[in-house]
Design an enzyme around this catalytic site. Structure first.
Site, short mmCIF file in Angstrom:
data_model
loop_
_atom_site.label_atom_id
_atom_site.label_comp_id
_atom_site.label_asym_id
_atom_site.label_seq_id
_atom_site.Cartn_x
_atom_site.Cartn_y
_atom_site.Cartn_z
N GLY A 59 0.75 -1.17 -0.06
CA GLY A 59 0.05 -0.10 0.09
C GLY A 59 0.89 1.33 -0.11
N GLY A 106 4.89 -7.05 4.71
CA GLY A 106 4.94 -8.15 3.40
C GLY A 106 6.20 -7.80 2.88
N THR A 107 6.47 -6.54 2.41
CA THR A 107 7.40 -6.03 1.69
C THR A 107 8.84 -6.49 2.28
OG1 THR A 107 6.21 -4.33 0.72
CG2 THR A 107 8.38 -4.19 0.54
N ASP A 131 0.65 2.55 9.17
CA ASP A 131 0.33 1.82 10.53
C ASP A 131 1.42 2.00 11.22
OD1 ASP A 131 -1.89 1.09 8.56
OD2 ASP A 131 -0.83 -0.89 8.14
N MET A 140 -7.65 3.97 9.86
CA MET A 140 -6.87 2.71 9.29
C MET A 140 -5.90 2.40 10.31
SD MET A 140 -6.07 3.24 5.32
CE MET A 140 -7.41 2.47 4.11
N HIS A 166 -4.77 -1.44 10.09
CA HIS A 166 -4.78 -2.83 9.59
C HIS A 166 -5.10 -3.47 11.04
CE1 HIS A 166 -4.34 -6.18 7.47
NE2 HIS A 166 -3.29 -6.77 7.83
N GLU A 173 -9.75 0.19 12.57
CA GLU A 173 -10.47 -0.52 12.00
C GLU A 173 -10.13 -2.03 12.04
OE1 GLU A 173 -8.76 -0.60 7.69
OE2 GLU A 173 -6.73 -0.91 8.39
N ARG A 187 -23.53 8.19 14.54
CA ARG A 187 -23.16 8.05 13.00
C ARG A 187 -21.56 7.63 12.85
NH1 ARG A 187 -27.71 9.15 12.54
NH2 ARG A 187 -28.88 10.58 11.52
N GLN A 226 -6.52 8.67 4.24
CA GLN A 226 -5.22 8.72 5.26
C GLN A 226 -4.05 8.52 4.57
OE1 GLN A 226 -7.22 6.95 9.29
NE2 GLN A 226 -8.28 6.27 7.44
O1 F6P Z 1 -1.14 -1.06 5.22
C1 F6P Z 1 -1.72 0.08 5.04
C2 F6P Z 1 -3.16 0.18 5.04
O2 F6P Z 1 -3.57 1.32 4.61
C3 F6P Z 1 -3.87 -0.18 6.21
O3 F6P Z 1 -4.05 0.79 7.19
C4 F6P Z 1 -5.25 -0.77 5.58
O4 F6P Z 1 -5.69 -1.84 6.38
C5 F6P Z 1 -4.72 -1.45 4.05
O5 F6P Z 1 -3.51 -0.82 3.86
C6 F6P Z 1 -5.69 -1.13 3.07
O6 F6P Z 1 -5.17 -1.88 2.04
P1 F6P Z 1 -5.79 -1.72 0.72
O7 F6P Z 1 -5.25 -0.32 0.21
O8 F6P Z 1 -5.15 -2.61 -0.14
O9 F6P Z 1 -7.15 -1.51 0.59
#
Ligand code: F6P
Length: 357
Positions: free
Chosen positions: A11, A113-114, A136, A178, A180, A231, A275, A283
């Site tokens: 990402g 992951g990278t 993150d 966000m 993850h 999230e 809401r 972000q």
């Molecule tokens: O790792 C960065 C991030 O933006 C996370 O915060 C989020 O869960 C994920 O990537 C979203 O991934 P994608 O852009 O593949 O939907």
């Protein structure tokens, strides 16, 4: 002559360009001639040999530019050892392209992951230097990743905007942040935005405690409550499930995300209007903030220095306010999470912020 391959994977986030500019400027300012090869769309470019030659001018004017000039994609580590749809061995293909271009080193910018794949390439004998990017901030071996502070700013601004409308209507508002599986972004944006309740994955919440916190605010005369919810936030009950059971639970849920489930529970228990606002990929978007521009430039400069010194196999990180070199094998495969006993969490609680625990 030094030949370097650059790629951005996973990402995107703010300051990827600033970091690459830092690497390139440092190399171009060194004593040796440099050739820079930019692989397109992350590891895909390295696998399929898609690249472009980059010159000094390609790095001009990109300090403030969001996204990545090279493009990015997700190439999950778990599939790296599997052949592609045409039977191509991806790892061998990456090695082939590296040796074909006679590269001295790959500079890889990415998150968790990278880094696993970068370490795999190191184990396969390639020279690799990495830079820690992700909003993150969940990368092991560094106190900070670039992109994080810019994302904190954006999520904070979102909470700021919500404040006025929440106050006008006397509503409960959830801002889903966000991050993850970790809560650094939510914790920091929540504190910066003055959220009353912060829910993060590292501290599973009890919905009764969340509702108690809202009622307490009502009793004190506050007309509204703002929750910053990660999230990846998880209830105490859900946290007891096995990984497999939790996946099933999420897949079968009628809610698009955890925030909507929490909103429903709050409404059922308080009758208050609730809401949900999800700033989502905003972000990760736009220009890096001043902090990230400086930070990513510093990391990039150090990566350039490593290459000029002929030292490979490191991620450039930031520990105790110093730029450091962290061996890649120490980083790969580990997740950095918020420590529920960290002083920032204790201080937040002293301010009256509820974590629903
Ligand atoms: O790792 C960065 C991030 O933006 C996370 O915060 C989020 O869960 C994920 O990537 C979203 O991934 P994608 O852009 O593949 O939907």
């Amino acid at each position: 002559m030094i030949r370097i391959g650059l790629l951005t994977s996973g990402g995107d986030c703010q300051a990827l360009n600033a970091a690459m500019r830092g690497v390139a400027k440092t190399l171009f300012n060194g004593k040796e001639d440099v050739e820079l090869y930019g692989f397109l769309d992350g590891y895909k470019g390295l696998i399929y040999g898609n690249y472009k030659m980059l010159s000094f001018s390609d790095f001009s004017g990109i300090l403030t530019k969001g996204g990545t000039i090279l493009g990015s994609s997700r190439c999950p580590f778990k599939n790296m050892r599997e052949p592609d749809e045409n039977g191509l061995d991806k790892v061998e293909a990456m090695k082939h392209n590296y040796y074909k271009l006679n590269l001295n080193c790959l500079v890889i910018l990415g998150g968790n992951g990278t880094h696993k794949t970068a370490n795999l390439l190191r184990e396969e004998g390639l020279n690799v230097v990495t830079l820690p990017k992700t909003i993150d901030n969940d990368l092991w071996g560094t106190d900070m990743t670039f992109g994080f502070q810019s994302a904190v700013d954006i999520a904070t601004q979102c909470i700021d905007q919500i404040h006025t409308t929440a106050a006008s209507h006397g509503r409960v508002f959830i801002v889903e942040v966000m991050g993850h599986k970790v809560g650094f972004l939510t914790l920091n944006a929540g504190m910066a935005g003055g959220a009353d309740i912060i829910l993060i994955p590292e501290i599973p919440y009890d919905i009764d405690k969340v509702v108690d916190a809202i009622k307490k605010r009502n009793e004190r005369g506050s007309r509204f409550t703002i929750l910053a919810v990660a999230e990846g936030a998880i209830s105490k009950e859900a946290a007891k499930l096995s990984k497999k059971e939790y996946k099933k639970y999420v897949a079968e849920s009628k809610y698009p995300s955890v925030s909507y489930e929490i909103a429903d529970e709050i409404f059922k228990r308080t009758g208050m209007e609730v809401r949900v606002t999800v700033p989502g990929h905003t972000q990760r978007g736009g220009s890096p903030d001043a902090y990230d521009r400086v930070f990513a430039s510093r990391l990039g400069a150090e990566a350039g220095r490593l290459i000029l010194e002929g030292k490979y196999g490191y991620m450039v990180g930031y520990v105790n306010r110093e730029i450091v070199r962290v061996p890649l094998e120490e980083v790969a495969g580990k997740l950095k999470m918020v420590d529920p006993d960290a002083s920032i969490v204790k201080e937040a609680k002293m301010l009256g912020i509820s974590f629903g625990d």
